[in-house]
Design an enzyme around this catalytic site. Structure first.
Site, mmCIF file in Angstrom:
data_model
loop_
_atom_site.group_PDB
_atom_site.id
_atom_site.type_symbol
_atom_site.label_atom_id
_atom_site.label_comp_id
_atom_site.label_asym_id
_atom_site.label_seq_id
_atom_site.Cartn_x
_atom_site.Cartn_y
_atom_site.Cartn_z
ATOM 1 N NE ARG A 68 7.924 21.353 3.717
ATOM 2 C CZ ARG A 68 9.224 21.524 3.955
ATOM 3 N NH1 ARG A 68 10.088 21.505 2.969
ATOM 4 N NH2 ARG A 68 9.646 21.700 5.175
ATOM 5 N NE ARG A 108 -9.243 8.655 4.589
ATOM 6 C CZ ARG A 108 -9.562 7.838 5.597
ATOM 7 N NH1 ARG A 108 -8.855 6.738 5.814
ATOM 8 N NH2 ARG A 108 -10.555 8.124 6.400
ATOM 9 C CB THR A 115 -5.750 4.752 9.721
ATOM 10 O OG1 THR A 115 -5.636 3.716 8.740
ATOM 11 C CG2 THR A 115 -5.882 4.120 11.105
ATOM 12 C CB THR A 116 -9.514 1.981 7.374
ATOM 13 O OG1 THR A 116 -9.042 2.652 6.205
ATOM 14 C CG2 THR A 116 -10.874 1.377 7.107
ATOM 15 C CG ASP A 123 -3.048 4.612 0.963
ATOM 16 O OD1 ASP A 123 -3.124 4.456 -0.268
ATOM 17 O OD2 ASP A 123 -3.896 4.167 1.763
ATOM 18 C CG HIS A 124 0.659 6.235 4.980
ATOM 19 N ND1 HIS A 124 -0.190 7.276 5.295
ATOM 20 C CD2 HIS A 124 0.001 5.103 5.297
ATOM 21 C CE1 HIS A 124 -1.315 6.781 5.818
ATOM 22 N NE2 HIS A 124 -1.207 5.464 5.827
ATOM 23 C CD GLU A 174 -7.291 -6.272 2.954
ATOM 24 O OE1 GLU A 174 -7.380 -6.232 1.715
ATOM 25 O OE2 GLU A 174 -6.563 -5.518 3.612
ATOM 26 C CG HIS A 201 -3.431 8.979 1.840
ATOM 27 N ND1 HIS A 201 -4.277 8.305 1.005
ATOM 28 C CD2 HIS A 201 -3.698 8.537 3.099
ATOM 29 C CE1 HIS A 201 -5.026 7.482 1.715
ATOM 30 N NE2 HIS A 201 -4.714 7.607 3.003
ATOM 31 N N GLY A 251 -2.157 -2.608 9.846
ATOM 32 C CA GLY A 251 -1.278 -2.535 11.010
ATOM 33 C C GLY A 251 -0.175 -3.582 11.055
ATOM 34 C CG ASN A 294 -1.829 1.127 1.336
ATOM 35 O OD1 ASN A 294 -1.432 2.263 1.111
ATOM 36 N ND2 ASN A 294 -3.080 0.870 1.680
ATOM 37 N N GLY A 302 1.030 -1.396 4.381
ATOM 38 C CA GLY A 302 1.447 -0.083 3.924
ATOM 39 C C GLY A 302 2.231 0.729 4.930
HETATM 40 N N1 PXP Z 1 -6.073 -3.088 3.988
HETATM 41 C C1 PXP Z 1 -7.036 -2.133 4.045
HETATM 42 C C2 PXP Z 1 -8.396 -2.465 3.568
HETATM 43 C C3 PXP Z 1 -6.737 -0.837 4.525
HETATM 44 O O1 PXP Z 1 -7.693 0.099 4.563
HETATM 45 C C4 PXP Z 1 -5.420 -0.552 4.907
HETATM 46 C C5 PXP Z 1 -5.070 0.835 5.356
HETATM 47 O O2 PXP Z 1 -5.265 1.725 4.317
HETATM 48 C C6 PXP Z 1 -4.455 -1.568 4.799
HETATM 49 C C7 PXP Z 1 -4.820 -2.833 4.356
HETATM 50 C C8 PXP Z 1 -3.017 -1.329 5.130
HETATM 51 O O3 PXP Z 1 -2.891 -1.002 6.481
HETATM 52 P P1 PXP Z 1 -1.497 -0.464 7.003
HETATM 53 O O4 PXP Z 1 -1.221 0.800 6.262
HETATM 54 O O5 PXP Z 1 -1.745 -0.273 8.447
HETATM 55 O O6 PXP Z 1 -0.469 -1.521 6.705
#
Ligand code: PXP
Length: 250
Positions: A21, A48, A103-104, A12-13, A154, A53, A195, A10, A216
């Site tokens: 920035r 989102r 976060t989710t 995203d971050h 999932e 992000h 997580g 993932n 992620g």
């Molecule tokens: N799976 C889903 C459905 C998620 O929403 C997320 C967080 O965006 C993740 C996996 C990954 O989680 P993490 O970033 O904590 O590894």
């Protein structure tokens, strides 16, 4: 048991740091390419509603320019479904979303929202996307996912990863193991995520019914210290070792 366990990275971050920035650096697309080289099987990105992000242009570029399948995480809204139907990613994971959350938090209440979710699952499936439901490891949510025609679930691993002590973690692991067995009995493909870190990945990777992990935040954090490629390679190795161990005892 499926012999190999797929890793979805993932990104995203990477976008979170970029957006701190503005501009283009660091680019989630570059991260996706590095992830591919380091052994990822897929790329995951969460668009989102507040675009905090990943932004629409990231999704467009990830779809057009990476060779790995894209798993698009999104809320089950008309606007998001329209974006997915246009872009046709390999997979869509429906997640709950509240603007104020960091976060989710928690899984999607499929059992309580079947009538709302079912048509979205149908439209996404018709568009050729493999649809998954991000759910708590609970029988009612698994059965509801099956009823509305989602082929994949999932399992939310947040409660397991964030457990305050070893007994609580063991209890959460048992819930995940039981849910994965129910998923298999219902004919659902089973993924897991949220997580996961180097310390928590092995027991999840050993659950025989789980075929994909999406990871992620930890990887992007670890990348600050070791680089993204090495962080992903180490995660991949821990997953593969745990899986091989499991085969040894099966
Ligand atoms: N799976 C889903 C459905 C998620 O929403 C997320 C967080 O965006 C993740 C996996 C990954 O989680 P993490 O970033 O904590 O590894």
């Amino acid at each position: 048991m499926a012999s190999s366990l797929r890793l979805g990275v993932n990104v995203d971050h990477v976008a979170t740091v970029r957006n701190a920035r503005g501009g283009r650096h660091p680019d989630p697309l570059v991260a996706a390419r590095l992830a591919a080289d380091a052994g990822a099987d897929g790329i995951t990105a969460h668009l989102r509603e507040d675009r905090r992000h990943i932004v629409d242009d990231d999704i467009r570029r990830l779809l057009a320019e990476i060779r790995l399948p894209l798993n698009l995480e999104m809320a089950a809204t008309e606007a998001m479904v329209a974006i997915a139907v246009r872009g046709r990613p390999h997979a869509v994971c429906l997640v709950p979303e509240r603007r104020e959350e960091r976060t989710t938090e928690g899984g999607l209440d499929v059992a309580g929202q079947q009538n709302w979710l079912a048509p979205h699952v149908g439209r996404l499936t018709d568009a050729g996307c493999r649809v998954s439901m991000f759910i708590a490891p609970e029988r009612a949510q698994l059965e509801a996912s099956r009823r509305i025609g989602a082929p994949v679930v999932e399992l939310h691993t947040g409660e397991y990863c964030d457990a305050p002590d070893a007994p609580a973690r063991a209890r959460e692991l048992e819930r995940l193991q039981a849910a994965a067995r129910i998923a298999a009995d219902l004919g659902l493909e089973c993924h897991a995520g949220h997580g996961i870190s180097f310390d928590t990945v092995a027991p999840i990777a050993r659950i025989p019914e789980v075929v994909e992990l999406n990871i992620g935040h930890f990887l992007v954090g670890e990348a600050i210290f070791t680089g993204l490629g090495p962080a992903i390679r180490r995660m991949r190795a821990l997953m593969d070792e745990a899986r091989a161990d499991r085969r040894g005892v099966a």
